[in-house]
Design a protein around this motif. Structure first.
Motif, PDB file in Angstrom:
ATOM      1  N   LYS A  80       3.161  15.086  25.013  1.00  0.00           N
ATOM      2  CA  LYS A  80       1.820  15.277  24.740  1.00  0.00           C
ATOM      3  C   LYS A  80       1.112  14.341  23.739  1.00  0.00           C
ATOM      4  O   LYS A  80      -0.027  13.916  24.063  1.00  0.00           O
ATOM      5  CB  LYS A  80       1.849  16.925  24.305  1.00  0.00           C
ATOM      6  CG  LYS A  80       2.246  17.889  25.086  1.00  0.00           C
ATOM      7  CD  LYS A  80       2.147  19.469  24.481  1.00  0.00           C
ATOM      8  CE  LYS A  80       2.434  20.439  25.267  1.00  0.00           C
ATOM      9  NZ  LYS A  80       2.584  21.849  24.779  1.00  0.00           N
ATOM     10  N   ALA A  81       1.891  14.045  22.745  1.00  0.00           N
ATOM     11  CA  ALA A  81       1.123  13.090  21.894  1.00  0.00           C
ATOM     12  C   ALA A  81       0.999  11.626  22.603  1.00  0.00           C
ATOM     13  O   ALA A  81      -0.109  10.691  22.490  1.00  0.00           O
ATOM     14  CB  ALA A  81       2.192  12.619  20.607  1.00  0.00           C
ATOM     15  N   MET A  82       1.948  11.264  23.498  1.00  0.00           N
ATOM     16  CA  MET A  82       1.634  10.119  24.452  1.00  0.00           C
ATOM     17  C   MET A  82       0.543  10.026  25.236  1.00  0.00           C
ATOM     18  O   MET A  82      -0.501   9.366  25.078  1.00  0.00           O
ATOM     19  CB  MET A  82       2.877   9.657  25.300  1.00  0.00           C
ATOM     20  CG  MET A  82       4.074   9.261  24.665  1.00  0.00           C
ATOM     21  SD  MET A  82       5.230   8.436  25.854  1.00  0.00           S
ATOM     22  CE  MET A  82       5.614   9.835  26.978  1.00  0.00           C
ATOM     23  N   ASN A  99       7.357  13.914  39.876  1.00  0.00           N
ATOM     24  CA  ASN A  99       8.561  14.863  39.340  1.00  0.00           C
ATOM     25  C   ASN A  99       8.413  14.987  37.912  1.00  0.00           C
ATOM     26  O   ASN A  99       9.477  14.601  37.135  1.00  0.00           O
ATOM     27  CB  ASN A  99       9.771  14.255  39.760  1.00  0.00           C
ATOM     28  CG  ASN A  99       9.975  12.747  39.084  1.00  0.00           C
ATOM     29  OD1 ASN A  99       9.153  12.188  38.951  1.00  0.00           O
ATOM     30  ND2 ASN A  99      11.307  12.464  39.040  1.00  0.00           N
ATOM     31  N   VAL A 100       6.971  15.333  37.379  1.00  0.00           N
ATOM     32  CA  VAL A 100       7.171  15.434  36.028  1.00  0.00           C
ATOM     33  C   VAL A 100       7.620  16.755  35.549  1.00  0.00           C
ATOM     34  O   VAL A 100       7.777  17.806  36.190  1.00  0.00           O
ATOM     35  CB  VAL A 100       5.549  15.374  35.607  1.00  0.00           C
ATOM     36  CG1 VAL A 100       5.012  13.993  35.910  1.00  0.00           C
ATOM     37  CG2 VAL A 100       4.469  16.370  36.509  1.00  0.00           C
ATOM     38  N   HIS A 101       7.720  16.882  34.186  1.00  0.00           N
ATOM     39  CA  HIS A 101       8.284  17.952  33.441  1.00  0.00           C
ATOM     40  C   HIS A 101       6.852  18.796  33.342  1.00  0.00           C
ATOM     41  O   HIS A 101       5.888  18.168  33.046  1.00  0.00           O
ATOM     42  CB  HIS A 101       8.885  17.726  31.980  1.00  0.00           C
ATOM     43  CG  HIS A 101       9.389  18.808  31.455  1.00  0.00           C
ATOM     44  ND1 HIS A 101       8.666  19.704  30.602  1.00  0.00           N
ATOM     45  CD2 HIS A 101      10.741  19.194  31.165  1.00  0.00           C
ATOM     46  CE1 HIS A 101       9.554  20.656  30.012  1.00  0.00           C
ATOM     47  NE2 HIS A 101      10.739  20.463  30.484  1.00  0.00           N
ATOM     48  N   LYS A 102       7.006  20.094  33.118  1.00  0.00           N
ATOM     49  CA  LYS A 102       5.634  20.874  33.017  1.00  0.00           C
ATOM     50  C   LYS A 102       4.986  20.661  31.855  1.00  0.00           C
ATOM     51  O   LYS A 102       3.827  20.920  31.456  1.00  0.00           O
ATOM     52  CB  LYS A 102       6.203  22.416  33.251  1.00  0.00           C
ATOM     53  CG  LYS A 102       7.021  23.093  32.226  1.00  0.00           C
ATOM     54  CD  LYS A 102       7.253  24.575  32.688  1.00  0.00           C
ATOM     55  CE  LYS A 102       8.237  25.199  31.644  1.00  0.00           C
ATOM     56  NZ  LYS A 102       8.489  26.586  31.929  1.00  0.00           N
ATOM     57  N   ALA A 103       5.774  20.185  30.683  1.00  0.00           N
ATOM     58  CA  ALA A 103       5.161  19.866  29.709  1.00  0.00           C
ATOM     59  C   ALA A 103       4.077  18.917  29.806  1.00  0.00           C
ATOM     60  O   ALA A 103       3.017  18.750  28.915  1.00  0.00           O
ATOM     61  CB  ALA A 103       6.181  19.241  28.439  1.00  0.00           C
ATOM     62  N   SER A 400      -0.448  28.277  36.656  1.00  0.00           N
ATOM     63  CA  SER A 400       0.427  27.782  35.895  1.00  0.00           C
ATOM     64  C   SER A 400       1.701  27.251  36.603  1.00  0.00           C
ATOM     65  O   SER A 400       2.192  28.346  37.495  1.00  0.00           O
ATOM     66  CB  SER A 400       0.531  28.335  34.633  1.00  0.00           C
ATOM     67  OG  SER A 400       1.218  29.474  34.604  1.00  0.00           O
ATOM     68  N   PRO A 401       2.293  26.504  36.313  1.00  0.00           N
ATOM     69  CA  PRO A 401       3.655  25.681  37.086  1.00  0.00           C
ATOM     70  C   PRO A 401       4.675  27.128  36.941  1.00  0.00           C
ATOM     71  O   PRO A 401       5.105  27.517  35.612  1.00  0.00           O
ATOM     72  CB  PRO A 401       4.024  24.804  36.329  1.00  0.00           C
ATOM     73  CG  PRO A 401       3.027  24.017  35.769  1.00  0.00           C
ATOM     74  CD  PRO A 401       1.986  25.373  35.295  1.00  0.00           C
ATOM     75  N   VAL A 409      10.673  20.941  36.558  1.00  0.00           N
ATOM     76  CA  VAL A 409       9.615  20.512  37.315  1.00  0.00           C
ATOM     77  C   VAL A 409       8.848  21.024  38.373  1.00  0.00           C
ATOM     78  O   VAL A 409       9.450  21.782  38.982  1.00  0.00           O
ATOM     79  CB  VAL A 409      10.443  19.249  38.161  1.00  0.00           C
ATOM     80  CG1 VAL A 409       9.796  18.461  39.111  1.00  0.00           C
ATOM     81  CG2 VAL A 409      11.341  18.288  37.307  1.00  0.00           C
ATOM     82  N   PRO A 410       7.655  21.141  38.147  1.00  0.00           N
ATOM     83  CA  PRO A 410       6.896  22.318  39.052  1.00  0.00           C
ATOM     84  C   PRO A 410       6.625  21.836  40.474  1.00  0.00           C
ATOM     85  O   PRO A 410       6.424  20.666  40.943  1.00  0.00           O
ATOM     86  CB  PRO A 410       5.463  22.253  38.377  1.00  0.00           C
ATOM     87  CG  PRO A 410       5.337  20.942  37.386  1.00  0.00           C
ATOM     88  CD  PRO A 410       6.644  20.457  37.226  1.00  0.00           C
TER      89      PRO A 410
END
Length: 438
Positions: A80-82, A99-103, A400-401, A409-410
């Motif tokens: 989230k900071a990035m 293939n992103v993480h739900k974060a 939401s995922p 990975v959603p």
């Protein structure tokens, strides 16, 4: 290698001071005595200028970064900071491998970022998204507006490592920073030839120290490359935007102590671990076990080729005293580290030796779902929603995922229209209900 955080906490314990400060346990207990708050001399994580900053300077040297920041809330915080750091310009669009993480999705919702998705040519698994440098070059050429960043996950949950060197070169040529979710790859910096994203040209990356290093769960790093010092200025503010004001000193102490370990003996111990992991993979392959190619410290088995689901194979391993990192309908993933003993590897071999081979299960055909975004990620995430069975979700908008962690990975991302492909994938991966916009 100094360990200023651990040394301070040890000296505070030895002082036998009466603790009229948080936490409420007052240091009573073998673990609790190390758990302190921001007392005088303990520094403050997100405005660090004392022992925490000194410890971060040490880890920055170890990873060869402009600066590496401690996180006590995992890679989720660093991701989230990035995103916050790259979102300060005019562009609010990011180009990201699917293939992103739900974060990542939640970070985009909070920052109101839109995403242009990079899809793989061969969509073999939810966690995998094989993207080449040419794929990124082509996608950047097609964008109407230059994105604020390119974002990839490497290694992924199945141990696939992206061509970060090639992708970072394309990003440099385009003047776009490359961000990497390297949650599973902190150890890659300490291989004989570093495969760490920063060493290969990434502008920033998020590492979960706890996943592959001897660090307590929640310990992570935000790394900023020497090639992108501009991100250092706002990094602590970006972290504090999403972080708790009560970071764990237990986790910071373990991150601090890990610096000494990484500086003194980790490289040689890691080399031995990689050799043992390779030997284990070879012995499994010789038994006829379907071991997939993967990063050095993962053993990835295609259970379906042995006639099992990954979950069923995981249950059999568990009954033999082996607990896998991840099991799904298709794969079993084992993660190794230098802390795994010879006995651990023997248990893995013995467990697989006793598994009866069956007729292989036909692979599940996944058709890439180039999902239609009908609402922004932010709008859908914060809209009024309802939980419905996946069978009744077709034609609805994902709120939401819905995916467990691991792998987080959603299948459908907030704001996307849910179609037949998503429904089949929900069922495939055991998701029975999903939140949709009401």
């Amino acid at each position: 290698m100094n360990t200023p955080i651990a040394d301070f906490i040890d000296s505070y314990i030895e002082s036998n001071s009466s603790r009229f400060h948080m936490p409420g346990h007052k240091g009573v207990g073998e673990i609790e005595k190390y758990d302190i708050t921001e007392i005088s001399g303990a520094d403050v994580l997100y405005s660090a200028d004392g022992i925490i900053n000194e410890s971060e300077n040490s880890v920055s040297k170890l990873f060869g970064t402009e600066h590496s920041y401690y996180c006590t809330e995992g890679s989720t915080l660093a991701i989230k900071a990035m995103l916050a750091l790259v979102s300060k310009g005019t562009s609010k669009t990011i180009l990201a491998a699917r293939n992103v993480h739900k974060a990542f999705v939640y970070g985009c919702a909070l920052l109101d970022l839109s995403v242009e998705w990079l899809y793989p040519k061969d969509y073999s698994h939810l966690c995998a998204c094989s993207i080449s440098a040419e794929d990124v070059r082509s996608a950047l050429a097609k964008t109407v507006e230059k994105p604020c960043a390119v974002y990839i996950t490497s290694p992924d949950y199945l141990g696939n490592i992206a061509d970060i060197s090639g992708i970072s070169k394309v990003c440099r040529e385009a003047g776009v920073p490359l961000l990497v979710d390297n949650a599973h790859g902190a150890y890659l910096n300490f291989l004989e030839h570093s495969l760490h994203p920063i060493a290969l040209g990434a502008a920033m990356c998020a590492d979960s120290a706890h996943k592959t290093l001897p660090v307590l769960t929640g310990g992570a790093y935000l790394h900023v490359s020497k090639d992108h010092p501009e991100f250092v200025k706002g990094a602590r503010s970006a972290l504090s935007l999403f972080a708790s004001t009560s970071p764990s000193y237990l986790i910071m102490r373990s991150l601090d102590l890990c610096n000494k370990y990484m500086a003194e003996c980790f490289k040689s111990e890691l080399s031995d671990c990689v050799a043992k992991t390779d030997a284990c993979k070879k012995e499994l392959a010789d038994m006829g076990i379907s071991v997939e190619a993967s990063e050095p410290c993962k053993i990835v088995v295609n259970a379906e080729k042995m006639g099992y689901s990954g979950d069923a194979l995981g249950d059999i391993l568990r009954s033999s005293g082996v607990e896998a990192e991840f099991c799904d309908c298709e794969y079993v993933v084992l993660m190794t580290s230098p802390r795994n003993t010879d006995e651990d590897f023997e248990k893995v071999l013995n467990a697989f030796q006793n598994i009866e081979h069956r007729e292989s299960i036909a692979p599940f055909s996944i058709t890439p779902a180039y999902a239609k975004q009908v609402m922004s990620i932010r709008e859908a995430t914060f809209a009024e929603n309802e939980l419905v069975p996946v069978e009744k979700a077709i034609g609805r908008v994902c709120a939401s995922p819905s995916v467990s962690c691991p792998p987080a990975v959603p299948i459908a991302v907030s704001g996307e229209l849910i179609g037949e492909t998503e429904i089949s994938l929900f069922k495939r991966y055991g998701i029975g209900s999903i939140e949709v916009v009401k």
